[in-house]
Design an enzyme around this catalytic site. Structure first.
Site, short mmCIF file in Angstrom:
data_model
loop_
_atom_site.label_atom_id
_atom_site.label_comp_id
_atom_site.label_asym_id
_atom_site.label_seq_id
_atom_site.Cartn_x
_atom_site.Cartn_y
_atom_site.Cartn_z
CG ASN A 204 -1.95 1.09 1.19
OD1 ASN A 204 -1.62 2.26 1.08
ND2 ASN A 204 -3.21 0.70 1.27
CG HIS B 50 -6.16 -0.33 -1.82
ND1 HIS B 50 -7.37 -0.86 -1.44
CD2 HIS B 50 -6.18 0.97 -1.41
CE1 HIS B 50 -8.09 0.06 -0.86
NE2 HIS B 50 -7.42 1.19 -0.83
CD GLU C 299 -4.79 -6.22 -1.70
OE1 GLU C 299 -4.53 -5.00 -1.69
OE2 GLU C 299 -5.45 -6.77 -0.80
CB CYS D 217 -10.97 -3.41 -0.04
SG CYS D 217 -10.23 -2.62 -1.50
CB CYS E 203 -7.78 -5.44 -3.93
SG CYS E 203 -6.97 -3.88 -3.49
CG ASP F 207 -6.06 2.41 2.20
OD1 ASP F 207 -5.54 3.04 1.27
OD2 ASP F 207 -6.00 1.18 2.29
#
Lengths: 144, 144
Positions: free
Chosen positions: B39, B50, B52, B77, B80, B140
């Site tokens: 991140n 993020h 990923e 999340c 991602c 975030d």
């Protein structure tokens, strides 16, 4: 035509000029453009730079997305729809969904309002591109 | 511990050292790491980075994602998870889902295999960060 969609189309056209996939996006908050972007997979050699992602990136860290609408010349895919849902963007306006049906049901199931303008200019631009460069298009949506 | 999760944790720890949100990710294809990331919202002032997404970006245009597993120190999340579904990544290994339950159901409903390792080291790192910097964490995940 909707002024914000016109800006998204300008982004898509600029992408096409650069040799990229012609999809453009604009983020609007309370009637003002706060970010714009275009698919730059080809230009930046970057698999995650879908138009909506580029647009959100360019908008920067704007805090809450309450009151935001995301415009895109094409119905958002799951990657972009996931960003919309996670960030709490309440409305999406798409130029078309004929060339790609995208993740409309997913968006709506999470309470996002989705409007499909079904514009000939968007359908023609994307349809012609897919016909000429199917390998780039199917790479972009992970369908290889 | 799983070697690939160890690498994802190293990424998260590097992010923490940089003043960032401690989430790390590794993309593995057929037993080999093809990308890693963390991140970088804070470090790059970029809302879409993020862990990923940074990882997929660093992996580059790898063509088909068949045979890929995405490791992340935290359950992905919707942003991602949307990328994982769109790109056809078949398996996700998460370090924990206690601090954030993420989009596990969405992933599984699209046929993605999800494994939650429920690791104390991941839970402690993320839990401590959220306690110290709730404003960064809630920004975030778009929860402002």
């Amino acid at each position: 035509m909707d002024l914000f969609m016109k800006c998204a189309i300008e982004e898509a056209e600029a992408g096409l000029q650069e040799g990229g996939i012609p999809i453009g996006s604009v983020l609007v908050r309370n009637g003002r453009i706060v970010g714009r972007g275009r698919n730059r997979r080809v230009q930046c050699n970057d698999p995650i730079l879908h138009a909506e992602i580029d647009c959100l990136r360019n908008a920067g860290r704007i805090g809450s997305y309450a009151g935001c609408t995301l415009y895109s010349t094409l119905m958002p895919c799951y990657l972009c729809a996931g960003a919309i849902v996670q960030f709490g963007i309440g409305k999406v306006v798409a130029g078309e969904s004929t060339n790609f049906s995208g993740a409309r049901e997913f968006l709506e199931s999470h309470g996002v309002e989705v409007l499909d303008l079904d514009l000939d200019v968007c359908k023609a631009m994307m349809g012609t591109f897919i016909e000429k460069h199917p390998e780039l298009w199917y790479e972009d949506i992970g369908d290889l």
